[in-house]
Structure formats: structure tokens, C-alpha cells
Scaffold this motif. Structure first.
Motif, PDB file in Angstrom:
ATOM      1  N   LEU B 316       0.841  -1.204   0.000  1.00 42.30           N
ATOM      2  CA  LEU B 316       0.000   0.000   0.000  1.00 42.30           C
ATOM      3  C   LEU B 316       0.876   1.253   0.000  1.00 42.30           C
ATOM      4  O   LEU B 316       0.518   2.268  -0.595  1.00 42.30           O
ATOM      5  CB  LEU B 316      -0.936  -0.005   1.213  1.00 42.30           C
ATOM      6  CG  LEU B 316      -2.098  -0.996   1.105  1.00 42.30           C
ATOM      7  CD1 LEU B 316      -2.845  -1.105   2.432  1.00 42.30           C
ATOM      8  CD2 LEU B 316      -3.071  -0.579  -0.001  1.00 42.30           C
ATOM      9  N   ALA B 317       2.055   1.163   0.649  1.00 42.96           N
ATOM     10  CA  ALA B 317       2.962   2.310   0.655  1.00 42.96           C
ATOM     11  C   ALA B 317       3.440   2.638  -0.752  1.00 42.96           C
ATOM     12  O   ALA B 317       3.718   3.796  -1.076  1.00 42.96           O
ATOM     13  CB  ALA B 317       4.158   2.030   1.567  1.00 42.96           C
ATOM     14  N   ALA B 318       3.512   1.613  -1.593  1.00 37.19           N
ATOM     15  CA  ALA B 318       3.989   1.837  -2.962  1.00 37.19           C
ATOM     16  C   ALA B 318       3.098   2.831  -3.701  1.00 37.19           C
ATOM     17  O   ALA B 318       3.553   3.538  -4.607  1.00 37.19           O
ATOM     18  CB  ALA B 318       4.047   0.509  -3.718  1.00 37.19           C
ATOM     19  N   GLU B 319       1.821   2.901  -3.276  1.00 39.86           N
ATOM     20  CA  GLU B 319       0.907   3.853  -3.926  1.00 39.86           C
ATOM     21  C   GLU B 319       1.269   5.294  -3.594  1.00 39.86           C
ATOM     22  O   GLU B 319       0.794   6.220  -4.245  1.00 39.86           O
ATOM     23  CB  GLU B 319      -0.541   3.558  -3.498  1.00 39.86           C
ATOM     24  CG  GLU B 319      -1.000   2.174  -3.932  1.00 39.86           C
ATOM     25  CD  GLU B 319      -2.381   1.791  -3.400  1.00 39.86           C
ATOM     26  OE1 GLU B 319      -3.014   2.617  -2.717  1.00 39.86           O
ATOM     27  OE2 GLU B 319      -2.814   0.655  -3.679  1.00 39.86           O
ATOM     28  N   ARG B 320       2.098   5.489  -2.560  1.00 39.06           N
ATOM     29  CA  ARG B 320       2.509   6.843  -2.179  1.00 39.06           C
ATOM     30  C   ARG B 320       3.780   7.297  -2.890  1.00 39.06           C
ATOM     31  O   ARG B 320       4.231   8.421  -2.707  1.00 39.06           O
ATOM     32  CB  ARG B 320       2.751   6.924  -0.666  1.00 39.06           C
ATOM     33  CG  ARG B 320       1.576   6.526   0.181  1.00 39.06           C
ATOM     34  CD  ARG B 320       0.387   7.467  -0.075  1.00 39.06           C
ATOM     35  NE  ARG B 320      -0.803   6.998   0.617  1.00 39.06           N
ATOM     36  CZ  ARG B 320      -1.252   7.514   1.757  1.00 39.06           C
ATOM     37  NH1 ARG B 320      -0.607   8.497   2.328  1.00 39.06           N
ATOM     38  NH2 ARG B 320      -2.336   7.037   2.332  1.00 39.06           N
ATOM     39  N   LEU B 321       4.386   6.380  -3.636  1.00 38.24           N
ATOM     40  CA  LEU B 321       5.619   6.752  -4.325  1.00 38.24           C
ATOM     41  C   LEU B 321       5.295   7.746  -5.433  1.00 38.24           C
ATOM     42  O   LEU B 321       4.267   7.631  -6.100  1.00 38.24           O
ATOM     43  CB  LEU B 321       6.271   5.513  -4.949  1.00 38.24           C
ATOM     44  CG  LEU B 321       6.868   4.517  -3.966  1.00 38.24           C
ATOM     45  CD1 LEU B 321       7.317   3.260  -4.710  1.00 38.24           C
ATOM     46  CD2 LEU B 321       8.050   5.136  -3.234  1.00 38.24           C
TER      47      LEU B 321
END
Lengths: 324, 324
Positions: B316-321
Motif C-alpha cells: 500500500l505504501a507503494a501507492e505513495r511513491l
């Protein structure tokens, strides 16, 4: 953009409307209805006939043709537009309604669950407008529901989402026509309200309600309760207070799962307005998880009445139009 | 693409992993853990310290830095990454965890409910892979859940979706720490299994289960039941059969609402494998609406074990990249 028509197939009547999907503030341009006949072939013929009539009136009165049709069906409708389970329309089950109607009318046809259509109608043109995560629950003889998430219809894997009426909320509870026991709709529908009132009557309460039913407690129905409550009868209001707790219990279960921001209440019981909504709203906050820590959920009366399903079906049909 | 890390904050331990979001078949590249300390400041310091440690090991072992972090928190997490309700982390409630961690680490940080993270992990790398409409339910001391619809996380209006553990399934039932009565997790969690077994013991059954608990029926816990059942003890298997009906009841309620095509069972109880899954699968079809008329729902064991939440948080953090 072209006009579309929507049909809502009920147990007794078939209601149809024509709408202009490109006009967000527009109501139905044409409205018509037919009695619901018995048998698959007769139902299909009636659906096709109503589509043709709606198209004819749209051409005559508005100079524009109907370019797609949507149909709301009472039961589980799969993504091909086939009714897979519909206790109120036994003959029609497993008929590919959308495909057969498309063949008969020459139009693109979408078929969906009737409550899903009503939810989409309320979301696009009614009380749930502006709420991306909404729930429309129709309280009638049973309970129907439609869900929107992220501003879109939530249909689930097969098109069967939104059947909270059959959430079991009382293990080994009252027998439901679906074959299970303790389904929410046994407690929070019009039938549930009637049963609560009959229980009160047998306990020597709800005298005015029994009077309105003609004097026999066994004849008490939900409408006798709302009638007595509208007169200010305190025993009837007490039955509605308990009924509101049953409605709120299921709504809270749904919000715990879906985190909806607005719940629209439609169906026959919604006609009683605040008599049903106020006790539901009063009971809801303490039933939802962490009530004091979350923004309040709006519990609203439906805005489109009996036309919600047909309007929603027409708007869902618009998605079948070829891109311009 | 950059690496991301994910942290899963539990009551006793903080587990962290580093993953490569661009490698769909890849497992954790780095794994590390810390004990969960008490108090908001200590928890935030531990989260920041573990992110730095994971980043350091990713650089040392793989020559690549961590570019974003995700955190799974036990409770209701709003869309800003603030824990709004978390009975197991009282001090941390209302702290803007995502923002504070972003300030401390200089990384984009996403925070979500821990079971939502686990569901996303199972959907992207585990048992729910390939199922667009899935449900991951963790059966532990309580019940957590995460939902995917149309292949995406279903968070609801505020980020609070997926709390079926607090669906009321027995009005006026067993008191739940949440303050209500009859929540599903009182019946279908590890605590519920223990209670069912103690009831059986008090009725003179489940002798081997009581023996494994040391001889006192009051000391019986869920794990004693699965232990005895694994030996083939028929009384323990009977308790699990009844337990499977409670699990299936809630799962059927969820499928009636969401029309999920796959349900992944994780959490401590999932370690008992088929001992819990088989009775659940056996009870499910007759509990879901129109079971014979709908495609079967896959009820599957979790694939990622205790790492599901951390892996999902990292993804889910990857969506913040920032977009490349």
C-alpha cells in the motif's frame, strides 16, 4: 445524449420511465405501467411491450427515441442479466432476461437487481446524491438493498451483492421464506413491525393499533402501527421505538462492514417518514462500532419513492450506450 | 522501482519487512522486528527506528534504499493515517501516525487498518491472488477483516470499512469489550472457541480438551480444542463442528452483502488449518442466500502467515511513491 428507459418489475406491477441521462437535474420525461402477468413468456412480453410504449411516447411527446433499456428484477441477477434466484418470480428464474429483451426490442438492455437499481437512482438523482459511499435500504414486506462505493455501484463478483435482508441476526430465530432462520428482514421489515405489534397486542398493549386493525390482534399489520403512531398513540410509538432498534442493528452491521456515509431508507415503510426514521436514528450511534469516534452517518428518507428503481435502471442502461 | 517497507503494529510485537513492489512474485527481502512498547511517543519512536533499520539493511544487503513506508495499525484508521479508535493501543489514539512518521523519517508514509493491510497482502501476494472480490478474515483473540472489490481495497467513506467482528449476530448476547452485546467475534474468534469448549466441558464433554488444559475446565482455551482435535478426539471435533457454524454464519452474512468470490482465513486460528476450515466450509453453503443458485465461494487458508499485514502495508505504501 440519447434517452433511456428503465423498468422496475414488481410482484404486482411493472413501472417504467424514460429519462435523459445527460441531464443531472431531470426527472422522468415519460412514465407508464402495466400489471405484472404470470409466467416467463408473459413477463417478457410485458417488459418488451412497455419498452415499446415508452419509446413511442418519448418520440411523440419529446421528439427523441429511447436508445437503451434497463430492467430491475426482484432477486439475484447475474452479470449477464439473468435472474438466478427470485422467490417472487419463480417462472422467470434462469431466463436470460437482458439478452431476450435485447433480441425483442433491438436495444441494448441491462438487467440488475431492483434494489441495486433503486440505490443507483437515489445516488444519481435522489437522497444519496453527493455521497460516494452510500447504502439504500428498502423496507417493505422484505428488505432490499443497494450499495455504492467510490461513487459506483458495488455489485460484487457475480452481481449478487447487497442482500443484507438475509444477514442472520438471531441464530435459530424466526423462519424466513429463504429457508434460514433469524434473517434481518424477519425483524426490520413491514412484516417484522406487524409481528412486534401483534406481540405487544397479545401482551395487552397496543390497544389502539388493534382497534385500527378491526379488533383482532392477529389482523395487525405494520400500517396499523404507523397509523396509530401518527395519531400520537404512545403504545404504537413504543412499538416503533423497539422496531427502530431492529432497523438500526442491521444498519450498524452494514456500516461496520462498508463504512457508508449515508443510508437512504426507502420502501413502503419509508412512507411513515420520521415515525420510522427518528427511532432508527436514535438507536444507531450506540450500535455502530466506535460511534463517538466516527463522523455521524446520515440516515435519510428516500427521495424518489416508487420510481427509484425504474429511474436507476434507466441510468444504468445509459452505461450500455455506444460511446458518442 | 524503489523498495518499500511495511510495518505491522501488534499488541506485543512490531514486525517489519522490505519488499520490491515491482516484483509480483517476490517475497520479503528483509525482515525485522521489535517488541511493542507502551505509550504514544515510545510507539512512534519504535516505528521510526524499525523503518531506519529496515532501510539500512536494504541498502547493505540489496544496494537499494527504502522509498516509502506503510504501517498497519490495530483499530479504525482514517484516511489521513490517524488511529481514531484502538482499544489495544489506548495511548496512540488520535495521534496522526502517518504524518508524524513522515516527519521523522523523511519518507512518504501510509497508515491503514492492520487487517486491511493483511487483506491487501493476501490479494497481491497470497491466497486471494486473482480474486477481484475477496475478503480476508483474521480469526485471533478477536476478528479483523479487509475487503477487496473490483481488485482494489474497499476502505469506505472514512477508511473504517471491514469491521465485521462487531456485527451483532446475537441480540443481548455475550458482552464484547467494544461495549455492545452479541458481536460476531465473541463467537467466531479464538475466545469464542474457548468458550464453546468450556460450555462442552461443563456439560461433561470434551474430557481430553480439559485434560490438555491441565484438568480445570475454566482453563480451557481455543488451542486446547485444536490440539485435542488434531489427535482425533471426537468430542473436540464436535466442538469445532459447532464453531465452524459460527464462523460460517458471519462469513455468509458478509457474502450476502459483498458477494465475495474468495474468503481467506488468517490469524492464530488459521494455524489449525483444515480443523477449522473444513467445518466452516461444510456449514457455509446452506447459510448463504440461495447457496445452490450461486457459484461456490472459495474458503482458503491464508498464505502469508504473520507477515501478511507487513507485506500488505509495504505494497500500500507503494501507492505513495511519486510517479516515475
Amino acid at each position: 445524449m440519447a434517452l433511456t428507459c428503465g423498468l422496475d418489475l414488481g410482484g404486482t406491477k411493472l413501472l417504467g420511465v424514460v429519462v435523459d441521462p445527460s441531464d443531472p437535474s431531470g426527472g422522468p420525461l415519460v412514465e407508464d405501467r402495466l400489471p405484472t402477468p404470470a409466467g416467463t413468456e408473459a413477463v417478457l412480453a410485458a417488459l418488451a411491450a412497455l419498452i415499446r410504449r415508452l419509446d413511442g411516447r418519448a418520440r411523440a411527446d419529446h421528439g427523441r427515441a429511447v436508445a437503451a433499456a434497463g430492467v430491475g428484477l426482484p432477486g439475484l441477477v447475474d452479470r449477464t442479466g439473468t435472474l438466478r434466484y427470485g422467490p417472487n418470480l419463480p417462472g422467470v428464474v434462469d431466463a436470460p432476461v437482458a439478452r431476450l429483451l435485447a433480441e425483442r426490442t433491438g436495444l441494448p438492455v441491462a438487467a440488475d437487481n431492483d434494489a441495486t437499481c433503486a440505490a443507483w437512482g437515489e445516488h444519481e438523482r435522489g437522497a444519496a446524491r453527493g455521497y460516494d459511499h452510500s447504502l439504500t435500504v428498502t423496507l417493505g414486506t422484505g428488505i432490499g438493498a443497494g450499495i455504492t462505493a467510490k461513487g459506483q455501484v458495488l455489485r460484487g463478483a457475480h452481481g449478487f451483492a447487497g442482500e443484507p435482508g438475509h444477514m442472520v441476526v438471531v441464530p435459530d430465530g424466526i423462519l424466513c421464506p429463504c429457508g434460514r432462520r433469524g434473517c434481518w428482514e424477519r425483524y426490520a421489515s413491514g412484516s417484522g413491525l406487524g409481528r412486534l405489534a401483534r406481540e405487544a397486542a397479545h401482551a395487552g398493549q397496543a390497544c389502539r393499533v388493534v382497534e385500527l386493525a378491526g379488533g383482532d390482534a392477529e389482523d395487525v399489520r405494520g400500517e396499523h402501527v404507523t397509523l396509530a403512531a401518527a395519531e400520537g398513540d404512545t403504545e404504537a410509538l413504543d412499538v416503533l421505538r423497539r422496531f427502530g432498534r431492529w432497523v438500526a442493528l442491521g444498519l450498524a452491521n452494514l456500516v461496520n462492514v462498508l463504512d457508508s456515509e449515508a443510508i437512504v431508507i426507502g420502501g413502503g415503510l419509508a412512507e411513515a417518514g420520521e415515525l420510522v426514521l427518528a427511532p432508527t436514528r436514535a438507536a444507531f450511534p450506540e450500535m455502530v462500532l466506535a460511534g463517538p469516534h466516527r463522523p455521524p452517518v446520515a440516515i435519510l428518507p428516500a427521495a424518489l419513492g416508487e420510481r427509484a428503481g425504474a429511474i436507476g435502471a434507466a441510468l444504468l442502461a445509459a452505461e450500455r450506450l455506444p460511446p458518442r
